[in-house]
Design an enzyme around this catalytic site. Structure first.
Site, PDB file in Angstrom:
ATOM      1  N   TYR A  23       0.880  -1.233  -0.090  1.00  0.00           N
ATOM      2  CA  TYR A  23       0.087   0.154  -0.033  1.00  0.00           C
ATOM      3  C   TYR A  23       0.749   1.119   0.044  1.00  0.00           C
ATOM      4  O   TYR A  23       0.647   2.159  -0.706  1.00  0.00           O
ATOM      5  CB  TYR A  23      -0.930   0.128   1.119  1.00  0.00           C
ATOM      6  CG  TYR A  23      -1.962   1.226   1.082  1.00  0.00           C
ATOM      7  CD1 TYR A  23      -3.186   0.864   0.580  1.00  0.00           C
ATOM      8  CD2 TYR A  23      -1.760   2.240   1.901  1.00  0.00           C
ATOM      9  CE1 TYR A  23      -3.879   2.002   0.638  1.00  0.00           C
ATOM     10  CE2 TYR A  23      -2.570   3.122   1.722  1.00  0.00           C
ATOM     11  CZ  TYR A  23      -3.835   3.238   0.987  1.00  0.00           C
ATOM     12  OH  TYR A  23      -4.940   3.986   1.104  1.00  0.00           O
ATOM     13  N   HIS A  27       1.597   4.085  -2.971  1.00  0.00           N
ATOM     14  CA  HIS A  27       1.331   5.645  -2.907  1.00  0.00           C
ATOM     15  C   HIS A  27       2.640   6.446  -3.094  1.00  0.00           C
ATOM     16  O   HIS A  27       2.313   7.393  -3.518  1.00  0.00           O
ATOM     17  CB  HIS A  27       0.612   5.679  -1.482  1.00  0.00           C
ATOM     18  CG  HIS A  27      -0.916   5.525  -1.484  1.00  0.00           C
ATOM     19  ND1 HIS A  27      -1.383   4.448  -1.329  1.00  0.00           N
ATOM     20  CD2 HIS A  27      -1.741   6.255  -1.766  1.00  0.00           C
ATOM     21  CE1 HIS A  27      -2.715   4.425  -1.728  1.00  0.00           C
ATOM     22  NE2 HIS A  27      -3.054   5.837  -1.719  1.00  0.00           N
ATOM     23  N   TYR A  46      -3.794  16.147   0.863  1.00  0.00           N
ATOM     24  CA  TYR A  46      -4.945  14.788   1.001  1.00  0.00           C
ATOM     25  C   TYR A  46      -3.604  14.104   1.688  1.00  0.00           C
ATOM     26  O   TYR A  46      -2.846  13.938   1.254  1.00  0.00           O
ATOM     27  CB  TYR A  46      -4.971  14.205  -0.378  1.00  0.00           C
ATOM     28  CG  TYR A  46      -5.542  13.184  -0.291  1.00  0.00           C
ATOM     29  CD1 TYR A  46      -6.359  12.559   0.548  1.00  0.00           C
ATOM     30  CD2 TYR A  46      -5.834  12.495  -1.460  1.00  0.00           C
ATOM     31  CE1 TYR A  46      -7.034  11.475   0.611  1.00  0.00           C
ATOM     32  CE2 TYR A  46      -6.903  11.402  -1.655  1.00  0.00           C
ATOM     33  CZ  TYR A  46      -7.394  10.760  -0.775  1.00  0.00           C
ATOM     34  OH  TYR A  46      -8.205   9.653  -0.837  1.00  0.00           O
ATOM     35  N   TRP A  81      -7.010   4.130 -11.078  1.00  0.00           N
ATOM     36  CA  TRP A  81      -6.041   3.752  -9.717  1.00  0.00           C
ATOM     37  C   TRP A  81      -6.973   2.962  -8.818  1.00  0.00           C
ATOM     38  O   TRP A  81      -6.791   2.071  -7.973  1.00  0.00           O
ATOM     39  CB  TRP A  81      -6.290   5.310  -9.145  1.00  0.00           C
ATOM     40  CG  TRP A  81      -5.556   5.394  -7.784  1.00  0.00           C
ATOM     41  CD1 TRP A  81      -6.211   5.352  -6.480  1.00  0.00           C
ATOM     42  CD2 TRP A  81      -4.140   5.253  -7.432  1.00  0.00           C
ATOM     43  NE1 TRP A  81      -5.214   5.369  -5.467  1.00  0.00           N
ATOM     44  CE2 TRP A  81      -4.152   5.193  -5.913  1.00  0.00           C
ATOM     45  CE3 TRP A  81      -2.882   4.920  -8.168  1.00  0.00           C
ATOM     46  CZ2 TRP A  81      -2.795   5.375  -5.454  1.00  0.00           C
ATOM     47  CZ3 TRP A  81      -1.725   4.909  -7.848  1.00  0.00           C
ATOM     48  CH2 TRP A  81      -1.716   4.859  -6.198  1.00  0.00           C
ATOM     49  N   TRP A  82      -8.267   3.006  -8.645  1.00  0.00           N
ATOM     50  CA  TRP A  82      -8.987   2.131  -8.024  1.00  0.00           C
ATOM     51  C   TRP A  82      -8.960   0.997  -8.348  1.00  0.00           C
ATOM     52  O   TRP A  82      -8.636  -0.253  -7.567  1.00  0.00           O
ATOM     53  CB  TRP A  82     -10.658   2.580  -8.183  1.00  0.00           C
ATOM     54  CG  TRP A  82     -11.036   3.768  -7.374  1.00  0.00           C
ATOM     55  CD1 TRP A  82     -10.170   4.446  -6.531  1.00  0.00           C
ATOM     56  CD2 TRP A  82     -12.306   4.376  -7.637  1.00  0.00           C
ATOM     57  NE1 TRP A  82     -10.968   5.480  -6.338  1.00  0.00           N
ATOM     58  CE2 TRP A  82     -12.348   5.513  -6.943  1.00  0.00           C
ATOM     59  CE3 TRP A  82     -13.380   3.989  -8.651  1.00  0.00           C
ATOM     60  CZ2 TRP A  82     -13.508   6.279  -6.922  1.00  0.00           C
ATOM     61  CZ3 TRP A  82     -14.395   5.094  -8.474  1.00  0.00           C
ATOM     62  CH2 TRP A  82     -14.541   6.226  -7.703  1.00  0.00           C
TER      63      TRP A  82
END
Length: 118
Positions: A23, A27, A46, A81-82
């Site tokens: 993860y 990112h 963000y 991206w999802w």
């Protein structure tokens, strides 16, 4: 960054156990075109935080007035991206992450710069 009177959204997501390194890696290599889309939609800042014990993710977005973040799911880069992240977290049928909006219960007043922060 002053967040006074700035729109903010906070929500939770669920990461799968044992996937923290991947993860973070994904990112760290976030696609520049996705960052551009977020900025164009009015996302000023963000941040995503993780509870390592529960694998819950807390996301906080500070938004510009007149932001268009609700239109982000329509963008092909957002959907890609999802799809790329779907194996790491709880998702809906379209691979969008399952999110739970959070309601603010406390906001500390900003320090008053004119009074020296007092």
């Amino acid at each position: 960054m002053s967040t006074e009177a700035m729109p903010v959204r906070a929500f939770e997501m669920q990461r799968h156990p044992g996937r923290v390194a991947e993860y973070r890696r994904r990112h760290d290599a976030i696609w520049p075109e996705l960052v551009d889309a977020l900025h164009a939609a009015g996302v000023l800042d963000y941040r995503i935080f993780v509870n390592e014990r529960s694998h819950r993710l807390l996301a906080v977005m500070w938004l510009a007035d007149g932001h268009t973040v609700d239109a982000l799911p329509e963008l092909p880069v957002m959907r890609r991206w999802w799809d790329a992240m779907a194996d790491l977290m709880e998702t809906r049928h379209d691979n969008a992450p399952v999110t739970e909006d959070l309601t603010p219960v406390f906001v500390m007043p900003a320090a008053n710069a004119e009074e020296g922060g007092q």
